[in-house]
Design an enzyme around this catalytic site. Structure first.
Site, PDB file in Angstrom:
ATOM      1  N   ASP A 159      -0.862  -5.963   4.048  1.00  0.00           N
ATOM      2  CA  ASP A 159      -0.797  -4.753   4.864  1.00  0.00           C
ATOM      3  C   ASP A 159      -0.365  -5.056   6.304  1.00  0.00           C
ATOM      4  O   ASP A 159      -0.470  -6.185   6.789  1.00  0.00           O
ATOM      5  CB  ASP A 159      -2.179  -4.076   4.942  1.00  0.00           C
ATOM      6  N   ASP A 160       0.094  -3.999   6.993  1.00  0.00           N
ATOM      7  CA  ASP A 160       0.283  -3.941   8.459  1.00  0.00           C
ATOM      8  C   ASP A 160       1.573  -4.571   8.963  1.00  0.00           C
ATOM      9  O   ASP A 160       1.852  -4.518  10.153  1.00  0.00           O
ATOM     10  CB  ASP A 160      -0.888  -4.570   9.224  1.00  0.00           C
TER      11      ASP A 160
ATOM     12  N   HIS B 134       2.224   2.084   4.387  1.00  0.00           N
ATOM     13  CA  HIS B 134       0.877   2.039   4.984  1.00  0.00           C
ATOM     14  C   HIS B 134       0.768   3.113   6.060  1.00  0.00           C
ATOM     15  O   HIS B 134      -0.021   2.998   6.981  1.00  0.00           O
ATOM     16  CB  HIS B 134       0.613   0.654   5.558  1.00  0.00           C
TER      17      HIS B 134
ATOM     18  N   HIS C  55      -0.829   4.133  11.247  1.00  0.00           N
ATOM     19  CA  HIS C  55      -2.144   3.564  10.914  1.00  0.00           C
ATOM     20  C   HIS C  55      -3.303   4.452  11.365  1.00  0.00           C
ATOM     21  O   HIS C  55      -4.373   3.980  11.738  1.00  0.00           O
ATOM     22  CB  HIS C  55      -2.311   2.161  11.513  1.00  0.00           C
TER      23      HIS C  55
ATOM     24  N   HIS D 221      -3.340  -9.364   4.835  1.00  0.00           N
ATOM     25  CA  HIS D 221      -2.524  -8.807   5.912  1.00  0.00           C
ATOM     26  C   HIS D 221      -1.484  -9.841   6.347  1.00  0.00           C
ATOM     27  O   HIS D 221      -1.852 -10.993   6.651  1.00  0.00           O
ATOM     28  CB  HIS D 221      -3.393  -8.416   7.112  1.00  0.00           C
TER      29      HIS D 221
END
Length: 478
Positions: A288-289, A339, A343, A433
């Site tokens: 993620d991210d 995602h 965020h 991540h």
């Protein structure tokens, strides 16, 4: 155009003093036990030459936060932007302290989101627009907007007199243009407070403004010139209308036409992967991210050496800065999901806001990779009926996880490997991540350990197909 956009007292005093002396990031560390990564040298592979971005997320029992921070090679420019970000974080910290009991009693987490919208005006001439949303209690959050116009050819932030002719006549004309735009918008017109609007426009040094290739934008915070129902307000004035009042030197820069070829890419469905053996032993690693200009390439190299496939849930804000890196992930045979754009905790948003967060991210990722997005991982794993409805409308499946590597917490390679290997089982979806160097450090040994136990690393879509699960979800893995 116009758009809306209890601790004891002595501890509070200590926190405020600490924020001044040590900086707000260090106060976050002391209060909430968060571990902040040191500044890392980032390869300048951004689509905006001279300008990079880093998005950092935090999660505790009391709050979640996502802060996007652009930066340049010029420390003074960075300092001025960071000072504004620090102010928002300091206000958020204070709000949490005031609302701590309420947050704990109501099982509600505060949220801070600082997102960035970047516009390229000309070669190395950019507008950076920050939008900071925070909610620490109550029914409504607070949104603040701040913009910076920077000329990286001259390594400076442009001041208002670098952009506008600030004689008495031009100031009055610009004020009139803004007021006319405010009154011509039927949606917010009933909420405008003329006296407050005139007061806000009275001193040109206090104007909040930015420039795009098509418009000059003037900003007003919530409650500044209108009732709260109007929200934050942007007044967009076309360049052709305001050009007579622009500084001559700046106007010449705008006339430098840098044509960007807009190529329409045919949207393709996600690449078909080989069908899995129902009796096989599989695990889906997810990241993620990202993408991150240093960490993501390291992870790609390791996955390639082990002939392993993974799924990357990318932030729209990061893909906007690193589209080529996003494309490399896809070309390496990995799966890409969204995602969201910024965020946000989606459960704190209205349905229409959730849809915008999802759609913006999908559009940017699809433009960068040429692939249709059909997987969504909601930030913080936060979901409700509105999130499911929005995802269903976009034909996206909600993907959660069954094993959390806690890489965001430990920032330690050995701890990441121990956490995953202690909890993994056939059919697991593992959360990691690709923004932490420690995660890239952990991956070679993690893949070796998984292989030794007979696991094959596959994509989330392969698992869903194996289980014949094609609905919205959410899907957690086994």
């Amino acid at each position: 155009m116009i758009r809306r956009i209890k601790l004891p007292g002595w501890i509070v005093i200590f926190l405020l003093l600490a924020g001044i002396v040590f900086g707000i990031d260090k106060v976050f560390v002391k209060v909430f036990g968060e571990s902040l990564e040191p500044n890392e040298k980032i390869v300048d592979s951004s689509v905006y030459p001279g300008l990079n971005i880093e998005t950092k997320t935090r999660e505790t029992d009391l709050y979640t936060s996502s802060v996007s921070k652009p930066y340049t090679d010029n420390e003074q420019i960075n300092k001025l932007m960071n000072e504004w970000i620090d102010e928002q974080e300091e206000a958020f910290t204070s709000g949490i302290e005031e609302s701590k009991n309420m947050l704990e009693e109501n099982d509600f987490r505060a949220h801070l989101n600082i997102q960035v919208d970047t516009e390229k005006i000309a070669d190395k001439l950019y507008t950076i627009e920050f939008q900071a949303y925070q909610i620490t209690g109550g029914a409504n959050g607070i949104t603040k907007i701040k913009s910076f116009v920077m000329d990286l050819n001259e390594n400076k932030l442009l001041q208002i007199d670098d952009v506008f002719q600030l004689n008495k006549s031009s100031i009055q004309d610009i004020q009139e243009l803004i007021m006319n735009k405010l009154h011509s918008n039927e949606e917010i017109k009933p909420y405008i407070l003329d006296e407050e609007a005139e007061k806000a426009l009275n001193d040109s040094n206090n104007w909040k403004w930015s420039v795009t290739p098509d418009n000059v934008i003037f900003y007003f915070d919530e409650y500044e010139i209108a009732a709260g129902a109007a929200g934050s307000i942007k007044v967009e004035i076309p360049i052709k209308e305001i050009k007579p009042y622009l500084n001559e030197t700046f106007a010449k820069k705008l006339n430098i036409e840098l044509t960007e070829e807009e190529t329409e890419k045919e949207k393709k469905s996600t690449e078909d992967y080989p069908q899995l053996d129902p009796d096989g032993k599989y695990v889906a690693l997810t990241f993620d991210d990202g993408p991150h200009p240093e960490v993501t390439p390291r992870i790609l190299d390791t996955l390639k050496k082990h002939d392993a496939k993974a799924t990357f849930f990318m932030l729209g804000t990061q893909v906007e800065y690193y589209p080529e890196l996003s494309k490399k992930v896809m070309e390496a045979g990995h799966e890409i999901g969204s995602h969201t754009m910024n965020h946000y905790d989606l459960t704190a948003l209205e349905l229409n806001q959730i849809i915008v967060e999802m759609q913006q991210s999908n559009d940017i990722i699809e433009k960068a990779t040429g692939r249709t997005i059909n997987l969504l991982r909601p930030p913080y794993g936060a979901s409700n009926s509105d999130v499911e409805q929005a995802a269903s409308g976009m034909d996206n499946s909600l993907i959660m996880w069954s094993v959390d590597s806690l890489d965001w917490k430990s920032r330690n390679a050995a701890a990441v490997n121990e956490e995953v290997m202690s909890n993994v089982s056939p059919g697991s979806i593992v959360l990691m991540h690709d923004i932490h160097p420690s995660t890239a450090d952990a991956l070679p040994q993690l893949l070796t350990s998984l292989e030794e136990q007979g696991y094959q690393m596959v994509t989330v879509s392969q698992l869903l197909e194996l289980w014949d699960e094609k609905d919205v979800g959410p899907h957690y893995g086994k």
